[in-house]
Design a protein around this motif. Sequence first.
Motif, short mmCIF file in Angstrom:
data_model
loop_
_atom_site.label_atom_id
_atom_site.label_comp_id
_atom_site.label_asym_id
_atom_site.label_seq_id
_atom_site.Cartn_x
_atom_site.Cartn_y
_atom_site.Cartn_z
N GLY A 220 46.88 30.97 42.94
CA GLY A 220 47.27 32.08 43.55
C GLY A 220 47.73 33.03 42.47
N ARG A 221 48.22 32.98 41.15
CA ARG A 221 48.47 33.88 40.36
C ARG A 221 47.36 34.56 39.77
N LEU A 222 46.22 33.99 39.28
CA LEU A 222 45.12 34.69 38.78
C LEU A 222 44.55 35.60 40.01
N LEU A 223 44.47 34.92 41.16
CA LEU A 223 43.76 35.89 42.41
C LEU A 223 44.70 36.95 42.68
N GLY A 224 46.07 37.03 42.34
CA GLY A 224 46.87 38.28 42.36
C GLY A 224 46.69 39.15 41.47
N VAL A 225 46.59 38.65 40.24
CA VAL A 225 46.26 39.56 39.04
C VAL A 225 44.65 40.42 39.38
N PHE A 226 43.90 39.69 39.87
CA PHE A 226 42.54 40.30 40.22
C PHE A 226 42.69 41.34 41.15
N LEU A 227 43.40 41.17 42.30
CA LEU A 227 43.58 41.86 43.19
C LEU A 227 44.40 43.06 42.96
N LEU A 228 45.37 42.96 42.25
CA LEU A 228 46.15 44.17 41.76
C LEU A 228 45.37 44.99 40.92
N GLY A 229 44.93 44.51 39.63
CA GLY A 229 44.13 45.00 38.61
C GLY A 229 42.91 45.84 39.43
N TYR A 230 42.25 45.29 40.02
CA TYR A 230 41.12 46.03 40.40
C TYR A 230 41.56 47.13 41.27
N GLY A 231 42.37 46.75 42.16
CA GLY A 231 43.02 47.66 43.15
C GLY A 231 43.56 49.12 42.64
N VAL A 232 44.32 48.66 41.39
CA VAL A 232 44.98 49.91 40.84
C VAL A 232 43.75 50.75 39.93
N ALA A 233 42.74 50.10 39.51
CA ALA A 233 41.84 50.38 38.53
C ALA A 233 40.94 51.44 39.58
N VAL A 237 40.44 55.67 39.47
CA VAL A 237 39.15 56.29 38.87
C VAL A 237 38.91 57.23 40.26
N GLU A 238 39.17 56.83 41.66
CA GLU A 238 38.91 57.56 42.58
C GLU A 238 39.25 59.18 42.39
N PHE A 239 40.51 59.73 41.49
CA PHE A 239 40.88 60.82 41.54
C PHE A 239 39.74 61.56 40.68
N VAL A 240 38.85 60.82 40.14
CA VAL A 240 37.73 61.82 39.15
C VAL A 240 36.25 61.33 39.61
N ARG A 241 36.33 60.59 40.77
CA ARG A 241 35.05 60.13 40.94
C ARG A 241 34.36 60.95 42.37
N GLN A 242 33.13 61.32 42.21
CA GLN A 242 32.77 62.18 43.22
C GLN A 242 32.70 61.29 44.63
N PRO A 243 33.23 61.73 45.75
CA PRO A 243 33.18 61.04 46.93
C PRO A 243 31.66 61.00 47.72
N GLY A 262 45.84 69.05 53.02
CA GLY A 262 45.05 69.03 51.78
C GLY A 262 45.41 67.94 51.00
N TRP A 263 46.45 67.05 51.53
CA TRP A 263 46.85 65.87 50.68
C TRP A 263 46.35 64.76 51.25
N GLY A 264 45.89 63.74 50.65
CA GLY A 264 45.16 62.43 51.38
C GLY A 264 44.79 61.55 50.29
N LEU A 265 43.75 60.61 50.79
CA LEU A 265 43.38 59.78 49.98
C LEU A 265 41.60 59.46 50.37
#
Length: 289
Positions: A220-233, A237-243, A262-265
């Motif tokens: 479960g530890r490597l799974l946790g790193v993948f989920l956290l790493g992808y989610g944060v990345a 990147v969404e801050f500069v990605r065109q929706p 005006g604030w959100g996700l």
Amino acid sequence: MIPFPDISPVIFSIEVFGFTLALRWYALAYIVGLLIGWRLVTRAVKTPGLWSGPAPMTAEQVERLLTWVIFGVILGGRAGYVLFYDDTPLLADPLHILRVWEGGMSFHGGFAGVIVAGLIFCKLEKIPLLPAADLMAVAAPTGLFLGRIANFINAELWGRPTDLPWGVAFPGEAAQTCAGVTGLCARHPSQLYEALLEGLILGTVLLWLGWRRGWFKLPGRLLGVFLLGYGVARFLVEFVRQPDAQFVSEGNPLGLAWHIGGWGLTMGQLLSLPMILAGLWFLARARRA
């Protein structure tokens, strides 16, 4: 700015009985990513020193798992795109979700599809879930890296306008329609940002932890790193990605899927938050164990 490279999305095409068959970079990215992932997982289960006991599955089971993962990625990715990003009413045209040839895939949908496929496969084959999930987590970044490179070649999923020197002038009317910009419009190459963060860096970290730090012995530890790493990345990147266009309006120029004053996700950030929380939970669980 950097001019967009002259690379065709189609590697080659042939005419067969009046039909055009083409191999695209995007399809090749999926194929190569799955094959490399399969080889990584096979090598891991054949290396006894990586596990505290016997490997969770055999090489033959890895081959069968690959088939399940392929269907999970394709069906889940398409379903996720239609449900989260497409503006076609699903109830008005339910078969729209099956038209994979029209394009449109969602990572979060594909990830959900792989989860479902993996759960069913592990249940049928009596394979422990967490070690199997760790193996799939280690295999995933290669496909993510290649997929994002293919997105760049396809000139799709580009970022917001920028005046940074590595901004790219993507072709097409949509990419060149930038408010307040006269002449060529440069945009963030957000596909390459994701290829670097979600693919190269995250993949290197997972391989190092699995092969050099013995983390396959902590389910479960490597799974946790993948989920956290992808989610944060993805969240960053969404801050500069065109929706996607359906989220953009005169009162919502940033294309936020959820916002107050005006604030959100964005939709990508909303879908990444559960991955971040799940990653933290799996890491905490593995640490307690």
